[in-house]
Design a protein around this motif. Sequence first.
Motif, PDB file in Angstrom:
ATOM      1  N   LEU A   1      43.650  50.158 -21.409  1.00 18.72           N
ATOM      2  CA  LEU A   1      44.790  49.756 -20.588  1.00 18.72           C
ATOM      3  C   LEU A   1      45.218  48.318 -20.870  1.00 18.72           C
ATOM      4  O   LEU A   1      46.407  48.007 -20.902  1.00 18.72           O
ATOM      5  CB  LEU A   1      44.446  49.915 -19.108  1.00 18.72           C
ATOM      6  CG  LEU A   1      45.593  49.758 -18.110  1.00 18.72           C
ATOM      7  CD1 LEU A   1      46.655  50.837 -18.347  1.00 18.72           C
ATOM      8  CD2 LEU A   1      45.069  49.837 -16.686  1.00 18.72           C
ATOM      9  N   THR A   2      44.245  47.443 -21.107  1.00 15.37           N
ATOM     10  CA  THR A   2      44.544  46.015 -21.285  1.00 15.37           C
ATOM     11  C   THR A   2      44.622  45.607 -22.747  1.00 15.37           C
ATOM     12  O   THR A   2      44.987  44.464 -23.040  1.00 15.37           O
ATOM     13  CB  THR A   2      43.462  45.165 -20.593  1.00 15.37           C
ATOM     14  OG1 THR A   2      42.186  45.426 -21.205  1.00 15.37           O
ATOM     15  CG2 THR A   2      43.379  45.480 -19.113  1.00 15.37           C
ATOM     16  N   HIS A   3      44.265  46.515 -23.660  1.00 14.43           N
ATOM     17  CA  HIS A   3      44.217  46.214 -25.103  1.00 14.43           C
ATOM     18  C   HIS A   3      43.220  45.087 -25.395  1.00 14.43           C
ATOM     19  O   HIS A   3      43.368  44.376 -26.395  1.00 14.43           O
ATOM     20  CB  HIS A   3      45.595  45.847 -25.647  1.00 14.43           C
ATOM     21  CG  HIS A   3      46.620  46.930 -25.471  1.00 14.43           C
ATOM     22  ND1 HIS A   3      46.718  47.997 -26.338  1.00 14.43           N
ATOM     23  CD2 HIS A   3      47.572  47.113 -24.520  1.00 14.43           C
ATOM     24  CE1 HIS A   3      47.710  48.794 -25.935  1.00 14.43           C
ATOM     25  NE2 HIS A   3      48.227  48.288 -24.831  1.00 14.43           N
ATOM     26  N   CYS A   4      42.261  44.912 -24.523  1.00 16.96           N
ATOM     27  CA  CYS A   4      41.207  43.917 -24.731  1.00 16.96           C
ATOM     28  C   CYS A   4      39.954  44.639 -25.193  1.00 16.96           C
ATOM     29  O   CYS A   4      39.476  45.559 -24.523  1.00 16.96           O
ATOM     30  CB  CYS A   4      40.942  43.151 -23.435  1.00 16.96           C
ATOM     31  SG  CYS A   4      39.538  42.027 -23.536  1.00 16.96           S
ATOM     32  N   LYS A   5      39.409  44.225 -26.317  1.00 15.63           N
ATOM     33  CA  LYS A   5      38.270  44.924 -26.916  1.00 15.63           C
ATOM     34  C   LYS A   5      36.938  44.224 -26.673  1.00 15.63           C
ATOM     35  O   LYS A   5      35.897  44.704 -27.112  1.00 15.63           O
ATOM     36  CB  LYS A   5      38.481  45.061 -28.436  1.00 15.63           C
ATOM     37  CG  LYS A   5      39.797  45.725 -28.827  1.00 15.63           C
ATOM     38  CD  LYS A   5      39.916  47.106 -28.231  1.00 15.63           C
ATOM     39  CE  LYS A   5      41.249  47.738 -28.544  1.00 15.63           C
ATOM     40  NZ  LYS A   5      41.425  49.032 -27.838  1.00 15.63           N
TER      41      LYS A   5
ATOM     42  N   LYS B   1      34.608  51.073 -18.627  1.00 19.47           N
ATOM     43  CA  LYS B   1      34.874  49.972 -19.561  1.00 19.47           C
ATOM     44  C   LYS B   1      35.857  50.401 -20.635  1.00 19.47           C
ATOM     45  O   LYS B   1      36.751  49.632 -21.024  1.00 19.47           O
ATOM     46  CB  LYS B   1      33.555  49.510 -20.193  1.00 19.47           C
ATOM     47  CG  LYS B   1      33.709  48.415 -21.245  1.00 19.47           C
ATOM     48  CD  LYS B   1      34.331  47.158 -20.671  1.00 19.47           C
ATOM     49  CE  LYS B   1      34.441  46.064 -21.715  1.00 19.47           C
ATOM     50  NZ  LYS B   1      35.170  44.876 -21.205  1.00 19.47           N
TER      51      LYS B   1
ATOM     52  N   VAL C   1      39.382  50.384 -19.167  1.00 20.09           N
ATOM     53  CA  VAL C   1      39.892  49.011 -19.047  1.00 20.09           C
ATOM     54  C   VAL C   1      40.366  48.499 -20.399  1.00 20.09           C
ATOM     55  O   VAL C   1      41.438  47.883 -20.518  1.00 20.09           O
ATOM     56  CB  VAL C   1      38.810  48.085 -18.456  1.00 20.09           C
ATOM     57  CG1 VAL C   1      39.243  46.626 -18.547  1.00 20.09           C
ATOM     58  CG2 VAL C   1      38.515  48.452 -17.014  1.00 20.09           C
ATOM     59  N   ASN C   2      39.571  48.751 -21.447  1.00 19.02           N
ATOM     60  CA  ASN C   2      39.943  48.290 -22.787  1.00 19.02           C
ATOM     61  C   ASN C   2      41.226  48.956 -23.277  1.00 19.02           C
ATOM     62  O   ASN C   2      42.068  48.322 -23.909  1.00 19.02           O
ATOM     63  CB  ASN C   2      38.809  48.564 -23.773  1.00 19.02           C
ATOM     64  CG  ASN C   2      37.618  47.648 -23.562  1.00 19.02           C
ATOM     65  OD1 ASN C   2      37.660  46.752 -22.720  1.00 19.02           O
ATOM     66  ND2 ASN C   2      36.553  47.865 -24.304  1.00 19.02           N
TER      67      ASN C   2
ATOM     68  N   PHE D   1      44.381  56.708 -22.463  1.00 25.24           N
ATOM     69  CA  PHE D   1      43.944  56.238 -21.141  1.00 25.24           C
ATOM     70  C   PHE D   1      44.171  57.318 -20.096  1.00 25.24           C
ATOM     71  O   PHE D   1      43.282  57.606 -19.273  1.00 25.24           O
ATOM     72  CB  PHE D   1      44.692  54.955 -20.763  1.00 25.24           C
ATOM     73  CG  PHE D   1      44.495  54.537 -19.339  1.00 25.24           C
ATOM     74  CD1 PHE D   1      43.370  53.834 -18.966  1.00 25.24           C
ATOM     75  CD2 PHE D   1      45.435  54.864 -18.362  1.00 25.24           C
ATOM     76  CE1 PHE D   1      43.165  53.452 -17.639  1.00 25.24           C
ATOM     77  CE2 PHE D   1      45.248  54.485 -17.039  1.00 25.24           C
ATOM     78  CZ  PHE D   1      44.113  53.780 -16.682  1.00 25.24           C
TER      79      PHE D   1
ATOM     80  N   GLN E   1      47.112  54.482 -27.274  1.00 25.13           N
ATOM     81  CA  GLN E   1      46.136  54.016 -26.284  1.00 25.13           C
ATOM     82  C   GLN E   1      46.524  54.391 -24.853  1.00 25.13           C
ATOM     83  O   GLN E   1      45.646  54.716 -24.046  1.00 25.13           O
ATOM     84  CB  GLN E   1      45.935  52.504 -26.414  1.00 25.13           C
ATOM     85  CG  GLN E   1      45.239  52.132 -27.726  1.00 25.13           C
ATOM     86  CD  GLN E   1      44.688  50.724 -27.719  1.00 25.13           C
ATOM     87  OE1 GLN E   1      44.562  50.090 -26.683  1.00 25.13           O
ATOM     88  NE2 GLN E   1      44.335  50.234 -28.893  1.00 25.13           N
TER      89      GLN E   1
ATOM     90  N   SER F   1      41.162  51.689 -31.672  1.00 27.04           N
ATOM     91  CA  SER F   1      42.093  50.577 -31.876  1.00 27.04           C
ATOM     92  C   SER F   1      42.926  50.737 -33.141  1.00 27.04           C
ATOM     93  O   SER F   1      43.832  49.938 -33.376  1.00 27.04           O
ATOM     94  CB  SER F   1      41.318  49.252 -31.939  1.00 27.04           C
ATOM     95  OG  SER F   1      40.424  49.245 -33.037  1.00 27.04           O
TER      96      SER F   1
END
Length: 344
Positions: A114-118, A108, A111-112, A56, A52, A46
């Motif tokens: 691609l979505t920038h969700c940690k 997982k 996904v993190n 990915f 990112q 991050s």
Amino acid sequence: MVMRACEEYLCFHLIHFSHFFSHRKTSYLGPANQTHVSEFLLLGFSEKPEHQLPLFELFLSMYLVTIGGNLLIMLTIGSDSHLRTPMYFFLSNLSLVDLCLVSTLVPKMLVNLLTHCKAISYAGCLTQMCFFMAFACSDNLLLMVMAYDCVEAICHPLSYVSIMSPQFCGLLALLSWNISFLSAALHILLLMRLLFCSKCEIPHFNCDLTPVLKLSCTDTIINNTYVYLTTGLLGVLPFTGILFSYTQVFSSILRVPSTGGKYKAFSTCGSHLCVVLLFYGTVIGVYLSSSVTPSSWKSSVASMMYTVVTPMLNPFIYSLRNKDIKDALRRLISRLASSVTGHG
């Protein structure tokens, strides 16, 4: 489907036990001291958001290659009667472990990225950690079992068939899997005793035991003691056993009079030796890099080496260096091509 069912089953019991332990902590810590954590933040990769999307794409490609390579090794061994030997039985188990290991971590992470969700839920983190530790330990134990197989094949060729019977090989593989999952489950049960601080940020791309323990607001002496115990028994001891096995193998090879005989003996365990050097070399590299640099980026890159890169390279090492595997692959491809042609 089996992995999905296991994950759902483990998730259910992790949540049940976490609620149980949380209730017990409230009774003696009091509500003022209780810290409930619903999720963790995975900060690996991050530090450089602009990288990112390329990461990915890179890791997705590596994941697909890893899945395809290990499935191909398992299919080749399972479909060829010439490979019904202990060495290839353990190799198919190793490929299965590698496939499961990357499938525990990489989806997982993708996904993190691609979505920038940690975020990862508390139960999800513990589930991922349990499977990661179990498969990593199985990898370690299977490498030790394969080293023992090499010793028996080279040092005791006359009694090899009677010693490495199918029943004994199955028992060794079963013990490796059972010990690994039992050890991982105990780690998780001990972890669920702990309370965590409100800012639960893990400087990795996956839930790893050591950084998670550092986030705890309660005493972790029991957890750390068990970590040292399992590291010694299931980490250092197998590695020592592998080193001892190869001292016996090399001393036996040196006693072979002909050069051709030495080459044939060494080729029996050459692929396994390459995998051992790659696995333990990357693990030691990760340990050294994490103790030298606090950067989550560098630590994540180092961790990728043995969690993703090593499982991806293992099928290529065995297929490129092993004549039996290459011949079996040709026969498999020929049969598949014939069936497609005949069907067409």
